[in-house]
Design a protein around this motif. Structure first.
Motif, PDB file in Angstrom:
ATOM      1  N   ALA A 196      78.558  52.070  29.112  1.00  0.00           N
ATOM      2  CA  ALA A 196      79.346  52.647  27.637  1.00  0.00           C
ATOM      3  C   ALA A 196      80.774  52.472  28.219  1.00  0.00           C
ATOM      4  CB  ALA A 196      79.499  54.015  26.825  1.00  0.00           C
ATOM      5  N   GLY A 197      80.923  52.992  29.324  1.00  0.00           N
ATOM      6  CA  GLY A 197      82.403  52.853  29.767  1.00  0.00           C
ATOM      7  C   GLY A 197      82.881  50.834  30.038  1.00  0.00           C
ATOM      8  N   MET A 198      82.427  50.201  30.328  1.00  0.00           N
ATOM      9  CA  MET A 198      82.553  48.827  30.736  1.00  0.00           C
ATOM     10  C   MET A 198      82.707  48.108  28.788  1.00  0.00           C
ATOM     11  SD  MET A 198      79.947  47.949  33.413  1.00  0.00           S
ATOM     12  CE  MET A 198      79.717  48.547  34.950  1.00  0.00           C
ATOM     13  N   VAL A 199      82.964  49.151  27.750  1.00  0.00           N
ATOM     14  CA  VAL A 199      82.821  48.020  26.388  1.00  0.00           C
ATOM     15  C   VAL A 199      84.573  47.612  26.831  1.00  0.00           C
ATOM     16  CG1 VAL A 199      84.238  50.191  25.743  1.00  0.00           C
ATOM     17  CG2 VAL A 199      82.961  49.166  23.558  1.00  0.00           C
ATOM     18  N   GLY A 200      84.512  46.096  25.868  1.00  0.00           N
ATOM     19  CA  GLY A 200      85.551  45.922  26.378  1.00  0.00           C
ATOM     20  C   GLY A 200      85.548  44.732  27.548  1.00  0.00           C
ATOM     21  N   LEU A 201      84.519  44.587  28.271  1.00  0.00           N
ATOM     22  CA  LEU A 201      85.247  44.736  29.471  1.00  0.00           C
ATOM     23  C   LEU A 201      83.897  42.968  29.354  1.00  0.00           C
ATOM     24  CD1 LEU A 201      85.194  46.795  32.132  1.00  0.00           C
ATOM     25  CD2 LEU A 201      87.206  46.053  30.574  1.00  0.00           C
ATOM     26  N   ASP A 202      83.404  42.703  28.744  1.00  0.00           N
ATOM     27  CA  ASP A 202      82.914  41.030  28.129  1.00  0.00           C
ATOM     28  C   ASP A 202      83.291  40.091  28.682  1.00  0.00           C
ATOM     29  OD1 ASP A 202      83.273  42.076  26.150  1.00  0.00           O
ATOM     30  OD2 ASP A 202      82.151  41.061  25.438  1.00  0.00           O
ATOM     31  N   THR A 203      84.523  39.943  27.989  1.00  0.00           N
ATOM     32  CA  THR A 203      85.013  38.617  28.343  1.00  0.00           C
ATOM     33  C   THR A 203      85.874  38.039  29.814  1.00  0.00           C
ATOM     34  OG1 THR A 203      85.616  38.742  25.843  1.00  0.00           O
ATOM     35  CG2 THR A 203      87.441  37.307  27.078  1.00  0.00           C
ATOM     36  N   ALA A 204      86.359  39.411  30.550  1.00  0.00           N
ATOM     37  CA  ALA A 204      87.044  39.232  31.459  1.00  0.00           C
ATOM     38  C   ALA A 204      85.840  38.376  32.593  1.00  0.00           C
ATOM     39  CB  ALA A 204      87.868  40.172  32.041  1.00  0.00           C
ATOM     40  N   ILE A 205      84.538  39.572  32.185  1.00  0.00           N
ATOM     41  CA  ILE A 205      83.290  39.410  33.080  1.00  0.00           C
ATOM     42  C   ILE A 205      82.978  38.156  33.571  1.00  0.00           C
ATOM     43  CG2 ILE A 205      81.460  39.750  34.072  1.00  0.00           C
ATOM     44  CD1 ILE A 205      82.371  43.208  33.662  1.00  0.00           C
ATOM     45  N   ARG A 206      82.652  37.537  31.948  1.00  0.00           N
ATOM     46  CA  ARG A 206      82.545  36.113  30.997  1.00  0.00           C
ATOM     47  C   ARG A 206      83.299  35.020  32.195  1.00  0.00           C
ATOM     48  NH1 ARG A 206      83.168  36.490  26.571  1.00  0.00           N
ATOM     49  NH2 ARG A 206      81.082  37.504  25.954  1.00  0.00           N
ATOM     50  N   GLU A 207      84.673  35.184  32.059  1.00  0.00           N
ATOM     51  CA  GLU A 207      85.712  34.106  32.525  1.00  0.00           C
ATOM     52  C   GLU A 207      85.680  34.275  34.406  1.00  0.00           C
ATOM     53  OE1 GLU A 207      89.298  35.776  30.835  1.00  0.00           O
ATOM     54  OE2 GLU A 207      88.864  34.328  29.432  1.00  0.00           O
ATOM     55  N   ALA A 208      84.910  35.311  34.863  1.00  0.00           N
ATOM     56  CA  ALA A 208      84.716  35.050  36.107  1.00  0.00           C
ATOM     57  C   ALA A 208      83.686  34.482  37.116  1.00  0.00           C
ATOM     58  CB  ALA A 208      84.767  36.428  36.224  1.00  0.00           C
ATOM     59  N   CYS A 209      83.069  34.150  36.214  1.00  0.00           N
ATOM     60  CA  CYS A 209      81.829  33.771  35.954  1.00  0.00           C
ATOM     61  C   CYS A 209      81.137  31.596  35.549  1.00  0.00           C
ATOM     62  CB  CYS A 209      80.150  34.317  35.704  1.00  0.00           C
ATOM     63  SG  CYS A 209      79.736  36.155  35.785  1.00  0.00           S
ATOM     64  N   ARG A 210      80.824  31.572  35.964  1.00  0.00           N
ATOM     65  CA  ARG A 210      80.666  30.033  36.256  1.00  0.00           C
ATOM     66  C   ARG A 210      80.774  29.754  34.505  1.00  0.00           C
ATOM     67  NH1 ARG A 210      74.989  29.770  38.263  1.00  0.00           N
ATOM     68  NH2 ARG A 210      76.353  29.396  40.288  1.00  0.00           N
ATOM     69  N   PRO A 211      80.792  28.428  33.678  1.00  0.00           N
ATOM     70  CA  PRO A 211      80.563  28.059  32.215  1.00  0.00           C
ATOM     71  C   PRO A 211      79.431  28.151  32.264  1.00  0.00           C
ATOM     72  CG  PRO A 211      82.710  26.942  34.009  1.00  0.00           C
ATOM     73  CD  PRO A 211      81.754  27.707  34.664  1.00  0.00           C
ATOM     74  N   GLY A 212      78.903  29.203  31.054  1.00  0.00           N
ATOM     75  CA  GLY A 212      77.632  28.461  29.938  1.00  0.00           C
ATOM     76  C   GLY A 212      77.189  30.444  30.204  1.00  0.00           C
ATOM     77  N   MET A 213      77.649  31.451  31.234  1.00  0.00           N
ATOM     78  CA  MET A 213      76.918  32.240  31.865  1.00  0.00           C
ATOM     79  C   MET A 213      77.398  33.087  30.344  1.00  0.00           C
ATOM     80  SD  MET A 213      75.662  34.565  33.236  1.00  0.00           S
ATOM     81  CE  MET A 213      75.658  34.137  34.604  1.00  0.00           C
ATOM     82  N   VAL A 214      76.298  34.170  29.786  1.00  0.00           N
ATOM     83  CA  VAL A 214      76.440  35.264  29.126  1.00  0.00           C
ATOM     84  C   VAL A 214      76.461  36.226  29.317  1.00  0.00           C
ATOM     85  CG1 VAL A 214      75.674  36.299  26.944  1.00  0.00           C
ATOM     86  CG2 VAL A 214      75.254  33.424  27.604  1.00  0.00           C
ATOM     87  N   VAL A 215      77.668  36.931  28.642  1.00  0.00           N
ATOM     88  CA  VAL A 215      77.785  38.518  29.360  1.00  0.00           C
ATOM     89  C   VAL A 215      77.857  38.909  27.586  1.00  0.00           C
ATOM     90  CG1 VAL A 215      79.494  40.256  30.235  1.00  0.00           C
ATOM     91  CG2 VAL A 215      79.347  37.287  30.804  1.00  0.00           C
ATOM     92  N   LEU A 216      77.137  40.641  28.103  1.00  0.00           N
ATOM     93  CA  LEU A 216      76.869  41.344  26.535  1.00  0.00           C
ATOM     94  C   LEU A 216      77.508  42.117  26.556  1.00  0.00           C
ATOM     95  CD1 LEU A 216      73.372  40.329  25.381  1.00  0.00           C
ATOM     96  CD2 LEU A 216      75.514  39.220  24.421  1.00  0.00           C
ATOM     97  N   ASP A 217      78.245  43.126  25.497  1.00  0.00           N
ATOM     98  CA  ASP A 217      78.674  44.448  25.441  1.00  0.00           C
ATOM     99  C   ASP A 217      77.673  45.216  24.779  1.00  0.00           C
ATOM    100  OD1 ASP A 217      79.824  46.416  24.828  1.00  0.00           O
ATOM    101  OD2 ASP A 217      82.067  45.717  24.883  1.00  0.00           O
TER     102      ASP A 217
END
Length: 245
Positions: A196-217
């Motif tokens: 739960a402490g990672m709430v709101g971090l999904d966009t930044a982590i998605r941008e660090a991965c290759r295009p098409g990766m899905v990251v869920l909060d």
């Protein structure tokens, strides 16, 4: 006060987002990150005198559940749904399901169920190495192992590190683990953030991965699933496992 109640007094359904540890900063982060247009959002933080500051295993989970239930058990009728914001098979989830017919959503279950519709190799990015075996056990106990083909990966950070360490250091560690271990080594196509402490971090982590990766909060997933159940009139069944004693 442990409760942060919405100022909205409309007739919209009310959902209580529960932080079962006593670190107010985690509750505040969820308050900042979560939005809902057709429900009132209330928040609760476990009491500082009886609940742990973070949940790092089974003992902490049991203690925190007891601390929360002492304050919540007589109040559950005030809400139309609940989100238990600990990424585990936290005992508070099933306890609340016994106490209310309102939907009670776990931030472990919800993102894995969503992820299973979005990819075939779902991985979880968690905090300390202690959580790797614990989450493998919890996922199996919920019969969701098939939804977690890429497994559980520790970032090496403790739960409280997410709040106390410099943001840049935290993000660098999480992004590196997501990209190098889950994406490249384990071939994950969906990454679930495992705290739960990672709430709101999904966009930044998605941008660090290759295009098409899905990251869920996980907190957002649990809130959306809880609200969707309220919309369709979904209730916790009182026949069988959650029957009132």
């Amino acid at each position: 006060m442990p409760f942060h109640l919405s100022a909205d007094q409309s007739a919209c359904p009310r959902v209580l987002v529960i932080n079962p540890n006593s670190t107010v900063a985690f509750t505040e982060a969820m308050m900042s990150a979560l939005r809902a247009t057709d429900v009132q959002l209330d928040f609760y933080t476990a009491p500082t005198d009886t609940a742990p500051a973070s949940i790092e295993g089974t003992y902490d989970s049991v203690v925190s559940a007891a601390a929360c239930l002492k304050e919540l058990r007589t109040e559950v009728g005030k809400w139309d749904g609940f989100v238990v914001a600990c990424f585990s098979a936290h005992p508070l989830t099933n306890a609340l399901r016994e106490l209310t017919s309102a939907p009670v959503m776990s931030i472990l279950e919800a993102p894995l169920l969503y992820a299973s519709t979005l990819g075939s190799r779902v991985g979880i990015l968690t905090t300390s190495p202690r959580w790797e075996p614990l989450l493998n056990h919890d996922v199996a106990s919920l019969h969701l192992t098939g939804q977690n083909a890429a497994g559980v990966v520790s970032s090496g950070l403790k739960v409280l590190d997410l709040e106390s360490l410099p943001r840049e250091q935290v993000m660098r560690r999480l992004c590196d683990k997501a990209r190098e271990e889950l994406q490249d080594r384990r071939q994950a196509d969906v990454i679930v953030l495992g705290c739960a402490g990672m709430v709101g971090l999904d966009t930044a982590i998605r941008e660090a991965c290759r295009p098409g990766m899905v990251v869920l909060d996980p907190v957002r997933c649990a809130l959306e699933m809880c609200v969707s159940l309220i919309r369709i009139g979904g209730k916790t069944s009182k026949i069988g496992i959650y029957a009132t004693a």
